[in-house]
Every structure is written in C-alpha cells, then in structure tokens.
Design a protein around this motif. Structure first.
Motif, PDB file in Angstrom:
ATOM      1  N   GLY A 158      41.514  42.953  55.032  1.00  0.00           N
ATOM      2  CA  GLY A 158      41.838  41.882  55.970  1.00  0.00           C
ATOM      3  C   GLY A 158      42.986  41.006  55.502  1.00  0.00           C
ATOM      4  O   GLY A 158      42.979  39.799  55.719  1.00  0.00           O
ATOM      5  N   VAL A 159      43.956  41.640  54.833  1.00  0.00           N
ATOM      6  CA  VAL A 159      45.126  40.899  54.353  1.00  0.00           C
ATOM      7  C   VAL A 159      46.398  41.569  54.870  1.00  0.00           C
ATOM      8  O   VAL A 159      46.384  42.721  55.292  1.00  0.00           O
ATOM      9  N   ALA A 160      47.477  40.832  54.792  1.00  0.00           N
ATOM     10  CA  ALA A 160      48.770  41.364  55.216  1.00  0.00           C
ATOM     11  C   ALA A 160      49.353  42.262  54.126  1.00  0.00           C
ATOM     12  O   ALA A 160      49.009  42.137  52.950  1.00  0.00           O
ATOM     13  N   LYS A 161      50.246  43.154  54.536  1.00  0.00           N
ATOM     14  CA  LYS A 161      50.902  44.032  53.567  1.00  0.00           C
ATOM     15  C   LYS A 161      51.638  43.226  52.504  1.00  0.00           C
ATOM     16  O   LYS A 161      51.660  43.606  51.331  1.00  0.00           O
ATOM     17  N   GLY A 162      52.222  42.121  52.915  1.00  0.00           N
ATOM     18  CA  GLY A 162      52.945  41.279  51.959  1.00  0.00           C
ATOM     19  C   GLY A 162      52.035  40.789  50.838  1.00  0.00           C
ATOM     20  O   GLY A 162      52.459  40.695  49.688  1.00  0.00           O
ATOM     21  N   THR A 163      50.792  40.483  51.188  1.00  0.00           N
ATOM     22  CA  THR A 163      49.822  40.041  50.181  1.00  0.00           C
ATOM     23  C   THR A 163      49.541  41.169  49.199  1.00  0.00           C
ATOM     24  O   THR A 163      49.476  40.962  47.984  1.00  0.00           O
ATOM     25  N   PHE A 164      49.381  42.380  49.728  1.00  0.00           N
ATOM     26  CA  PHE A 164      49.166  43.531  48.846  1.00  0.00           C
ATOM     27  C   PHE A 164      50.335  43.659  47.886  1.00  0.00           C
ATOM     28  O   PHE A 164      50.152  43.757  46.669  1.00  0.00           O
ATOM     29  N   TYR A 165      51.559  43.658  48.432  1.00  0.00           N
ATOM     30  CA  TYR A 165      52.737  43.872  47.602  1.00  0.00           C
ATOM     31  C   TYR A 165      53.039  42.696  46.671  1.00  0.00           C
ATOM     32  O   TYR A 165      53.736  42.849  45.677  1.00  0.00           O
ATOM     33  N   TYR A 166      52.478  41.539  46.962  1.00  0.00           N
ATOM     34  CA  TYR A 166      52.609  40.403  46.050  1.00  0.00           C
ATOM     35  C   TYR A 166      51.855  40.701  44.747  1.00  0.00           C
ATOM     36  O   TYR A 166      52.284  40.328  43.667  1.00  0.00           O
ATOM     37  N   HIS A 167      50.717  41.398  44.868  1.00  0.00           N
ATOM     38  CA  HIS A 167      49.863  41.677  43.712  1.00  0.00           C
ATOM     39  C   HIS A 167      50.097  43.055  43.086  1.00  0.00           C
ATOM     40  O   HIS A 167      49.909  43.222  41.877  1.00  0.00           O
ATOM     41  N   PHE A 168      50.478  44.029  43.906  1.00  0.00           N
ATOM     42  CA  PHE A 168      50.609  45.409  43.427  1.00  0.00           C
ATOM     43  C   PHE A 168      51.882  46.031  43.980  1.00  0.00           C
ATOM     44  O   PHE A 168      52.263  45.756  45.114  1.00  0.00           O
ATOM     45  N   GLN A 169      52.483  46.922  43.191  1.00  0.00           N
ATOM     46  CA  GLN A 169      53.667  47.615  43.672  1.00  0.00           C
ATOM     47  C   GLN A 169      53.309  48.834  44.505  1.00  0.00           C
ATOM     48  O   GLN A 169      54.068  49.237  45.375  1.00  0.00           O
ATOM     49  N   ASN A 170      52.137  49.408  44.228  1.00  0.00           N
ATOM     50  CA  ASN A 170      51.730  50.618  44.939  1.00  0.00           C
ATOM     51  C   ASN A 170      50.225  50.836  44.763  1.00  0.00           C
ATOM     52  O   ASN A 170      49.563  50.080  44.050  1.00  0.00           O
ATOM     53  N   ILE A 171      49.714  51.881  45.373  1.00  0.00           N
ATOM     54  CA  ILE A 171      48.289  52.206  45.307  1.00  0.00           C
ATOM     55  C   ILE A 171      47.874  52.531  43.873  1.00  0.00           C
ATOM     56  O   ILE A 171      46.790  52.158  43.429  1.00  0.00           O
ATOM     57  N   GLU A 172      48.727  53.208  43.127  1.00  0.00           N
ATOM     58  CA  GLU A 172      48.395  53.564  41.744  1.00  0.00           C
ATOM     59  C   GLU A 172      48.166  52.318  40.904  1.00  0.00           C
ATOM     60  O   GLU A 172      47.270  52.292  40.054  1.00  0.00           O
ATOM     61  N   GLU A 173      48.967  51.279  41.123  1.00  0.00           N
ATOM     62  CA  GLU A 173      48.800  50.034  40.383  1.00  0.00           C
ATOM     63  C   GLU A 173      47.483  49.352  40.768  1.00  0.00           C
ATOM     64  O   GLU A 173      46.779  48.808  39.920  1.00  0.00           O
ATOM     65  N   LEU A 174      47.132  49.410  42.043  1.00  0.00           N
ATOM     66  CA  LEU A 174      45.838  48.886  42.495  1.00  0.00           C
ATOM     67  C   LEU A 174      44.703  49.654  41.830  1.00  0.00           C
ATOM     68  O   LEU A 174      43.754  49.059  41.300  1.00  0.00           O
ATOM     69  N   ALA A 175      44.797  50.970  41.817  1.00  0.00           N
ATOM     70  CA  ALA A 175      43.758  51.801  41.205  1.00  0.00           C
ATOM     71  C   ALA A 175      43.626  51.491  39.716  1.00  0.00           C
ATOM     72  O   ALA A 175      42.514  51.420  39.184  1.00  0.00           O
ATOM     73  N   ALA A 176      44.741  51.279  39.036  1.00  0.00           N
ATOM     74  CA  ALA A 176      44.704  50.944  37.609  1.00  0.00           C
ATOM     75  C   ALA A 176      44.009  49.599  37.396  1.00  0.00           C
ATOM     76  O   ALA A 176      43.205  49.446  36.468  1.00  0.00           O
ATOM     77  N   ALA A 177      44.285  48.627  38.257  1.00  0.00           N
ATOM     78  CA  ALA A 177      43.640  47.319  38.135  1.00  0.00           C
ATOM     79  C   ALA A 177      42.132  47.425  38.370  1.00  0.00           C
ATOM     80  O   ALA A 177      41.337  46.785  37.676  1.00  0.00           O
ATOM     81  N   VAL A 178      41.740  48.239  39.330  1.00  0.00           N
ATOM     82  CA  VAL A 178      40.317  48.448  39.596  1.00  0.00           C
ATOM     83  C   VAL A 178      39.655  49.131  38.407  1.00  0.00           C
ATOM     84  O   VAL A 178      38.539  48.783  38.013  1.00  0.00           O
ATOM     85  N   THR A 179      40.346  50.075  37.804  1.00  0.00           N
ATOM     86  CA  THR A 179      39.815  50.781  36.641  1.00  0.00           C
ATOM     87  C   THR A 179      39.605  49.820  35.474  1.00  0.00           C
ATOM     88  O   THR A 179      38.592  49.889  34.773  1.00  0.00           O
ATOM     89  N   VAL A 180      40.539  48.909  35.267  1.00  0.00           N
ATOM     90  CA  VAL A 180      40.394  47.900  34.207  1.00  0.00           C
ATOM     91  C   VAL A 180      39.161  47.039  34.483  1.00  0.00           C
ATOM     92  O   VAL A 180      38.352  46.779  33.590  1.00  0.00           O
TER      93      VAL A 180
END
Length: 172
Positions: free
Chosen positions: A21-43
C-alpha cells in the motif's frame, strides 16, 4: 508476505508496492531493486532466528543441549508463525547470508559435540546437512497440515538419532 510465497526473482516492484500500500517512490527510497529488498528481509530473518536462539548461546554449556534448544525452539516458532516458517523455507532455496549463518552456528555446535565424542557422525558438514534437512522437511509438513502434539520433541529425537546422539532418557 510476498517473499514467503515464491522466489524473489518472480516478484515485481508493482506487486510489492501494491501489497504494501505504498507508492513506487517509497519503495525506491528504501531499496534499489527487489534483490535489495530480499537481502534486507533475509537480514531481518536472521535477527529473528538470533532472538529465538540467544538464550541457548548464553546460558547452555552443552553443545547438544544448545542445538536441541535451537531445533525445538525454531520448530515451535514455525508452528506458531507460519508466515515466518514459509519465509525460512523459501529462503532456504537460495544461498544467502542467513542460511550461511545458521549453518555455521550449527556446524560449530556439532564440531564441539564431535570433539566431546557425543555424536557418531564425524563429519560436521554432513551432520549439519542431516539436521537442517530434517528441520526443513518437518517445517514443510507444519505448513501442509496441523502440527500434532509433541511434534518438536519427536522430531528432535529423530534428528539426534540421525546424527548418532542418544537423546536424554525420559522418566517412566
């Protein structure tokens, strides 16, 4: 959680932002791509594992007691939090820091138990594979059906037998 449902490479930024429920800009503010999101979740997943297992590392001297505690507590966590369990199973499919950390910690416990003559499987890597394999398969079973009573203790007993460590005898 979307990462628990399938591999990260199958996710899109659109799906993540819609689910969150967030804008794409919010995603890209925190992560550069899906792989970076997955790495953060893994941590974060690694931290949750550490939170579950920290008491054993600081309070128990016996390596079999520590790995038994880790095994049963992580199964209990999987039973009580199936989203967490799905995420652990899903992340086990890929090589990542979380998986390496869990395996390294487990291998250290097993190496100590081998040095003490407490297990018959003399290869720490093989014993780690056996324990992780049993744990993952039992966790997959938890996700497919209702966990029966005493699942964690029965699975632990089987896992300890598989690496050649006799479980503590029970009182009649």
């Amino acid at each position: 959680m979307l990462l628990a449902e399938g591999p990260a490479k199958a996710l899109t930024v659109d799906a993540v932002t819609e689910a969150a429920g967030v804008a794409k800009g919010t995603f890209y503010y925190h992560f550069q791509n899906i792989e970076e999101l997955a790495a953060a979740v893994t941590v974060q997943l690694g931290r949750s594992f550490d939170d579950v297992l920290a008491p054993a590392r600081t309070e128990m001297r016996d390596p079999i007691a520590r790995l038994s505690f880790a095994f049963t507590q992580s199964l209990e966590k999987a039973i009580s939090d199936t989203g967490w369990a799905r995420l652990v199973v899903q992340t086990s499919e890929t090589r990542n820091e979380f998986g390496r950390s869990v395996r390294d910690n487990l291998k250290a416990e097993i190496a100590e138990a081998i040095a003490q003559g407490r297990v018959t499987v003399q290869d720490p890597e093989l014993a780690t594979d056996i324990l992780v394999g049993i744990w993952l398969q039992v966790t997959r079973g938890i996700l497919e059906r209702v966990a029966p009573p005493q699942l964690s203790s029965q699975a632990l007993e089987a896992a300890l037998r598989a690496i050649g460590s006799a479980p503590k005898s029970r009182s009649p």
